[in-house]
Structure formats: C-alpha cells, structure tokens
Design a protein around this motif. Sequence first.
Motif, PDB file in Angstrom:
ATOM      1  N   ASP A  66      67.030  12.353  64.800  1.00 20.58           N
ATOM      2  CA  ASP A  66      67.610  11.505  65.921  1.00 20.58           C
ATOM      3  C   ASP A  66      69.114  11.477  65.880  1.00 20.58           C
ATOM      4  O   ASP A  66      69.569  10.786  66.837  1.00 20.58           O
ATOM      5  N   SER A 122      71.131  15.608  69.738  1.00 16.87           N
ATOM      6  CA  SER A 122      70.157  15.735  70.914  1.00 16.87           C
ATOM      7  C   SER A 122      70.196  17.285  71.546  1.00 16.87           C
ATOM      8  O   SER A 122      69.210  17.551  72.167  1.00 16.87           O
ATOM      9  N   ASN A 123      70.955  18.103  71.046  1.00 16.37           N
ATOM     10  CA  ASN A 123      70.684  19.460  71.154  1.00 16.37           C
ATOM     11  C   ASN A 123      71.279  20.501  69.768  1.00 16.37           C
ATOM     12  O   ASN A 123      71.711  19.723  68.999  1.00 16.37           O
TER      13      ASN A 123
END
Length: 300
Positions: free
Chosen positions: A43, A46-47
């Motif tokens: 987490d 995000s990419n």
Amino acid sequence: MSIISVTSEEFLKFQTTPGFVAALDQSGGSTPKALRLYGIKEDAWSNDEEMFELVHQMRTRIITSPSFNGNRILAAILFENTMDREIEGVPTAYYLWDVKKIVPILKVDKGLAPEDKGVQLMKPIPQLDELLTRAKKNGIFGTKMRSVIKLANPIGIKEVVDQQFEVAEKIIAAGLVPIIEPEIDIHSPEKAQAEALLKECLASHLGHLPDHKYVMLKLTLPEEDDFYRAFVEHPQVLKVVALSGGYTREEANERLRRNHGVVASFSRALTEGLTAQQTPEEFDAMLDRSIQSIYDASIT
C-alpha cells in the motif's frame, strides 16, 4: 565485431581480485516481494513508477552504504530501470565503477516463457541490439540472462543452453561479457540428474567458443561438491558464480564453501535482514555482516 578488452580494469578485476557478485536486479515481477522483505508494504505505492522509485531508494541505500565497496564485491547486477537512474547525481553504472570500484552488469532478459519439456526458456528479447548499445554507453561491462530448469529432460535442457549461447553471441559481439544463467530449481525432484545433463551441454558449447570470446556462468549450487570445477578452470570462463536459489544465506554459504573457485551471486541472501526501518548504523552493520559472510564463503 567489438572484441572485449582483456586488459580493461574491469576484466582484470574479475581475473585477479577475490570477492563476489551482488545481484540487485529484481525486476517488475519480483520487486513487490523484495520491498515486502525490506519492510515496505504494497500500500506504499499506487503505480509501477512509485514502486520502482521505492526499490531504487532501497538499492541506493545499499550501494551507498560504506560496507558496499569493491574491497569484497566484484560486481553488481542491475535491472534496466536502475541503469537508467542516478545515485548521488551520477548514472548508476558509473557510480558503481568510478566511486565504488564495483563492475556494473545489466540483466537483459525479459522474463520466462511458460514451462515446456521441464524447462522455462527466456521470453524473446525485443530491441536487444539497442539495449546493448545503450548499456555500453552507460558504462556496463557485462550482462545477465536467466532460464529455469525444473526436470532432467535432455531435450528441454539442450534448448535452454542453445538459447543462452545464441543470445550470448550477440552480447559478445557488442563488446560485453554475458553471464549465462541456466538455473536449476532447488526443489527439482531430479536436481542431480539435471545437473549432469546441464554440465554436458555447457561443456559442449564452451568447447566451440573461439579463443577471444569469454562468458561467465551463473549456476545453482550443485548436489556434488566441486561439480563444476572444470568450468572454474576453463580459459574462456571468466568466472563461475552461484545463485542462492531460495536457500537461506547460511545454507547457501555452507554449500558455496564446498565448491572451490565458485563465488556467490546472491540476491535475496545478500539483503536478508535489511529493513527500511533500521537506522543507518543498524543497516550498515547488518549489510557488513552479510557481505563478510558471503565473501568468506566465496574465497575458498
């Protein structure tokens, strides 16, 4: 054809200096696991770009650590994304050699094809010539490419070695030294039989190498001690290195000690115990202990 300079500092370092190869080449598929072991959960990005930035920060921390230097480390294997980035404002490969005196090597394969005949060949490597040209301009000395052998299938193993040497010819022609890596899965129920078949295929190809061409071999630690001694002594094998292959650092080191002249090229076993949460002092102390244990096992 570009011939490898056998008088280059990098070539002579491999020939004359004790040490081992640090494998820092986790790519897209293995990066999340490497970060997780380092204490960074999924987490946190995000990419892919954020993920690769995080892993570059991890590699930068390793490479800039005081204990990570050319006194005990011969070379470091880089992922393409790492080659294209900088460390302290210097392109990574140049930083490795100019600052640390560690020879830079580039992983060039694009992953594994599905299993067939008990092996996984390399996927096609598109734009290989362009990548090799770029690598040479970026100060890269050699390359690494990985296949996997799971069963003692003579047809499959021959296909692995044939493919490895076919690509190696192109790498040698570009003036780089290829590391040929036909990994044998340590969990194979036919590991010893696969090693015997692999040894025969490798010996056949090495016997046809012209005098001015050199390769390195990256092999799974064998069931029989000193099984690859003939390759260690082969005049056109610059170095035989061993992958840790899923063994713990302790077991990998113990097996390595029994294979004289073979040196480590460990990835996970090198970074075992390092975390993002450690202080600089804790991080360097852990890395120093890891490097020393692998170095000691590599100089038998």
